[in-house]
Design an enzyme around this catalytic site. Structure first.
Site, PDB file in Angstrom:
ATOM      1  N   HIS A 275      43.958  38.399  31.664  1.00 34.42           N
ATOM      2  CA  HIS A 275      44.535  38.678  30.358  1.00 34.42           C
ATOM      3  C   HIS A 275      45.980  38.219  30.242  1.00 34.42           C
ATOM      4  CE1 HIS A 275      46.330  42.310  32.253  1.00 34.42           C
ATOM      5  NE2 HIS A 275      47.194  42.253  31.262  1.00 34.42           N
ATOM      6  N   ASP A 323      38.727  40.599  35.077  1.00 32.10           N
ATOM      7  CA  ASP A 323      40.093  40.264  34.651  1.00 32.10           C
ATOM      8  C   ASP A 323      40.857  39.535  35.750  1.00 32.10           C
ATOM      9  OD1 ASP A 323      42.101  40.360  32.574  1.00 32.10           O
ATOM     10  OD2 ASP A 323      43.195  41.740  33.864  1.00 32.10           O
ATOM     11  N   SER A 406      51.123  43.791  35.189  1.00 32.59           N
ATOM     12  CA  SER A 406      49.783  43.213  35.065  1.00 32.59           C
ATOM     13  C   SER A 406      49.599  42.040  36.013  1.00 32.59           C
ATOM     14  CB  SER A 406      49.551  42.741  33.634  1.00 32.59           C
ATOM     15  OG  SER A 406      49.385  43.816  32.754  1.00 32.59           O
TER      16      SER A 406
END
Length: 844
Positions: A275, A323, A406
């Site tokens: 992402h 992801d 992230s």
């Protein structure tokens, strides 16, 4: 008076001297650098070494104004949509040395082109060249317009023909200035043999890197984060060196990790989250990785430098299922940057604890710890196993994560990557969950790269080609079993590697009598390894029920480089059922609001799923509004047990059946807390996402840090707060149980003959706790504090003590008076050849 006469040739000598001086002055003033004829040898800006027009005289390329307020509003929308954070606003451009800037000649061999780019109000600038190719002997430099040399804090970026790549692009690191010079130096013979096309000027409106920690900076990471340079990071140094912050498109920042492969050849495979947007060749080409962006001192959470960087990558694989994205960086790592290649574990399992290394908010590198077991779920779900794609971290015990984390790696106790951060709700000040994409699931798309030899192996350790001294791989020993044994596992293996070219000697020793180490000493040849095993011995079989903790110390007796410890933990006695409430009768606990005992009616709210129509066993439950959903704008409303006597148990856990429906925690909340005084409650769980149970779900929580040895333990379930819109069914609870190890000595005692009692109050604590102990006989005693890794923190008592009870206060500081970080610590009392440990939890 004697008349002086002119001597023949005197005037000629004077004339010659004047001529020489004149020529020297002209030479010194000329724009030819006599001392430096090769601009590539100049470390800083080339223009500063020549007599050229000043940077201020260059016509600036001025960008559009930045509307910070609008950008921050957009950032809130990006965050709500689950997009990675950004720090700069790209502005399209089309600048080349042929349509902008100024050309000048340095000397007969070289030419220089410069332009200025200004962005008033920007905190940084970085640039995207979608056309880049330099000939041999050329150099591109970027630096603040007001600098005259090297500037470590604000940035200097230099690129040459070595940075030419097949994709033909170059994206630069940030320069911490709003006025930047772009400088191209070319051999005159190559004047028409280059390509330099600037297409993106990226204007920083929030900090990504900064000059100093005390300059009124904004958007900094939360204060609960732990710098990797703090003592908590010591056992993780090799893995810390594998993690980097990065930007893409000159705007977005995330975290990633360099990964080892089965060939262990240093191929720069870089793992991050899908992402974060590196899903194609163009995005990969714009990647800029920053290594060693760390605080200089523990606790600064600021002040790091962005000097160690590399640019560009090739996209290899991505998957939204777990992801994950894997790229290969364009260039091998610079040895001076001391980058490690992280080990990995591609097996599918849950882990007893995990560690995260990341760049919260894109700031200086931090480390976080979860001491409880992970679960396997769907992304943002608590349901086990869900679709099995993610690892759920229930809550962080030390530190947290933030946007910018992230893509960062999650490490198992053996220091191996098991996933990368997808997202979650964790932040300073809460105990909410995070979810990591499983490496075991990602293996389907990245395995061929990380196992190029096709070995099929499930694990590999971290490779640190820069390392020196002793390196210890192995997380420690955590064993359990009934009194008298056997205990599982009975041993733990550690690999000791000598990273030096010459031999080193080592020693290994445990701090407890119930574990042995072999070999206890030896020699490791240069570049070689030895295996050391820690095993439980006969003394462990004689231990009474309880929790026992110690450490194994590894020492490089040649130089001390790499000395470290690993924890040892032994649980004697398997947990047993102690108390239970099946709720067939009303326990008559404290209830406020619409908490009640009775039969649920199966009614749903306007969202979520219906309540049950009976208990998990029997008909009755404890629940919030058994005839309907919870209300709008509900305050925190509690169900609290009466006092539960846990004074004769340890390793205490809470178990119950749950049927819960609640909206995500941005709006509504449900939680569980525990207390040992009925006043101060420690939250042990809260909803990290929307929960919509459609069946009874068994729950178990370790409450030992609060409940062990305590006579007045209270458990509290909370409904609320809620917002003013959607409402769900809320709590339903059944079959509540307390489990533990019955009748232990009041602490973990090293030998059965020991009767050294030790506990502490309050526990958890902040800022201080009273360590209470009881000595069977008078004599010399020590009371020391150790961290979870077995490292000595502070000695509180070291001298003669009378028999009987005693007390000493620990204020949460180490031996040098510095505040220690949140986490688990052990108080160790030793006297008369015996020892006892007690677990304490410091919360901040």
């Amino acid at each position: 008076m004697i008349e002086k006469k002119n001597r023949p040739g005197a005037r000629a000598v004077v004339t010659l001297l004047v001529l020489v001086a004149t020529l020297m002055a002209i030479a010194l003033a000329a724009p030819v650098a006599l001392a430096r004829t090769a601009p590539l040898a100049i470390e800083g800006p080339v223009a500063a070494e020549f007599d050229l027009q000043p940077a201020a005289a260059l016509a600036p390329v001025q960008t559009l104004a930045i509307d910070v307020q609008q950008l921050r509003a957009e950032d809130e929308e990006r965050d709500a949509a689950g997009l990675p954070p950004r720090f700069a606003l790209p502005e399209n451009a089309w600048l080349t040395p042929e349509n902008s800037g100024t050309w000048e000649r340095l000397d007969d061999e070289y030419m220089i082109w410069r332009t200025r780019v200004t962005a008033p109000g920007a905190v940084s600038l970085n640039f995207g060249f979608t056309g880049y190719r330099l000939p041999k002997g050329a150099r591109l430099s970027l630096y603040p317009a007001d600098t005259q040399g090297l500037d470590d804090k604000r940035g200097l970026a230099i690129f040459t023909a070595a940075d030419n790549e097949d994709h033909g692009e170059l994206w630069t690191p940030v320069i911490l200035a709003d006025d930047v010079v772009i400088e191209l130096v070319l051999p005159a013979s190559e004047r028409n043999n280059y390509r330099l096309e600037l297409s993106s000027i990226n204007k920083g409106y929030r900090y990504f890197g900064e000059m100093m920690a005390d300059e009124g900076l904004f958007d900094k990471q939360g204060s609960c984060n732990v710098d990797v340079v703090c003592p908590e990071g010591d056992p993780w140094q090799y893995e810390i060196h594998s993690v980097g912050a990065y930007s893409t498109g000159g705007s977005i920042f995330c975290t990633g990790v360099m990964m080892n492969n089965t060939a262990e050849d240093g191929t720069p495979f870089f793992l991050t989250a899908n992402h974060c947007g590196i899903t194609n060749a163009s995005a990969a080409a714009s990647l800029v990785v920053y290594w060693n962006f760390e605080s200089a001192n523990c606790g600064d959470l600021a002040g790091g430098l962005l000097n160690d960087f590399q640019t560009g990558a090739v996209h290899l694989a991505s998957s939204s299922t777990s992801d994950v994205t894997l790229v290969q960086l364009d260039d091998p790592v610079n040895p001076a940057h001391e980058v490690s290649f992280a080990g990995w574990n591609n097996a599918s399992m849950d882990f007893p604890g995990v560690t995260a290394i990341h760049h919260p908010n894109g700031d200086e590198k931090a480390i976080s710890f979860e001491y409880d077991a992970t679960t396997t779920t769907t992304y943002l779900s608590n349901t086990v196993p869900g679709n099995g794609t993610h690892i759920r971290v229930t809550d962080w015990d030390v530190g947290t994560t933030e946007p910018g984390s992230s893509g960062s790696p999650l490490f198992d106790p053996d220091h191996r990557v098991v996933g990368q951060l997808h997202g979650g709700y964790a932040a300073c000040g809460n105990d909410l969950s995070d979810w990591y994409g499983r490496l075991s699931v990602s293996w389907a798309v990245i395995g061929t790269y990380l196992d190029p030899l096709g070995t099929g192996q499930a694990t590999i350790d971290t490779y640190s080609p820069w390392a020196s001294g002793l390196q210890v791989v192995g997380s420690g020993l955590a064993s359990e079993g009934n009194s008298g044994g056997p205990f599982t596992p009975a041993s733990a293996v550690f690999t000791l590697t000598n990273n030096d070219p010459t031999d080193i000697d080592f020693a290994a020793a445990t701090t407890v009598a119930w574990a042995d180490v072999a070999p206890a000493s030896g020699t490791i040849p240069g570049g070689g390894s030895v295996v050391v095993t820690v095993s439980l011995n006969a003394a462990a079989d004689a231990l009474v029920n309880g929790l026992y903790a110690g450490a194994v110390d590894f020492t490089n007796t040649t130089s001390g480089d790499g000395d470290t410890s690993r924890p040892l933990q032994l649980t004697v006695g398997l947990p047993e059922f102690v108390y239970g409430w099946n709720l067939d009768v009303d326990p008559v606990w404290d209830m406020n609001g619409q908490w009640a005992w009775g039969i649920p009616t199966g009614v749903a709210g306007d969202h979520g799923l219906p309540d049950p129509t009976s208990g998990a066993t029997g008909s009755y439950v404890l629940g919030y509004n058994l005839t309907g959903p919870y209300a709008d704008n509900l305050p925190a409303t509690h169900l609290t047990t009466t006092a539960i006597d846990c004074s004769e148990i340890s390793a205490t856990s809470l178990r119950f059946q749950r049927w819960l429906n609640v909206e995500q925690p941005a709006y509504d909340h449900a939680s569980v807390s525990v207390s040992n005084d009925g006043v101060n409650f420690q939250q042990i769980w809260t909803n990290g996402s929307e929960i919509t149970d459609s069946a009874w779900m068994p729950q178990e929580f370790d409450i030992s840090a609060v409940a062990d040895g305590e006579a007045t333990v209270y458990v509290r379930w909370t409904m609320g707060t809620t917002d003013s819109s959607w409402y769900y069914g809320g709590w339903n609870i059944d079959d509540i149980e307390i489990w533990g190890l019955p009748n232990p000595v009041s602490a973990a005692n090293d030998l059965p003959a020991s009767r050294l009692g030790v506990d502490s109050y309050p526990n958890p604590f902040n800022p201080m706790t009273r360590i209470r102990f009881n000595l069977a006989q008078a004599g010399h005693a020590t009371i020391q504090v150790f961290d979870l890794q077995g490292r000595h923190v502070r000695t509180l008592v070291d001298g003669a003590q009378p028999a009987g009870p005693g007390e000493v206060v620990w204020d949460g500081t180490d031996g040098e008076g510095r505040k220690v970080s949140s986490g688990v610590y052990f108080a160790r009392v030793a006297s008369g050849g015996q020892a006892a440990d007690h677990k304490m939890v410091l919360l901040k």
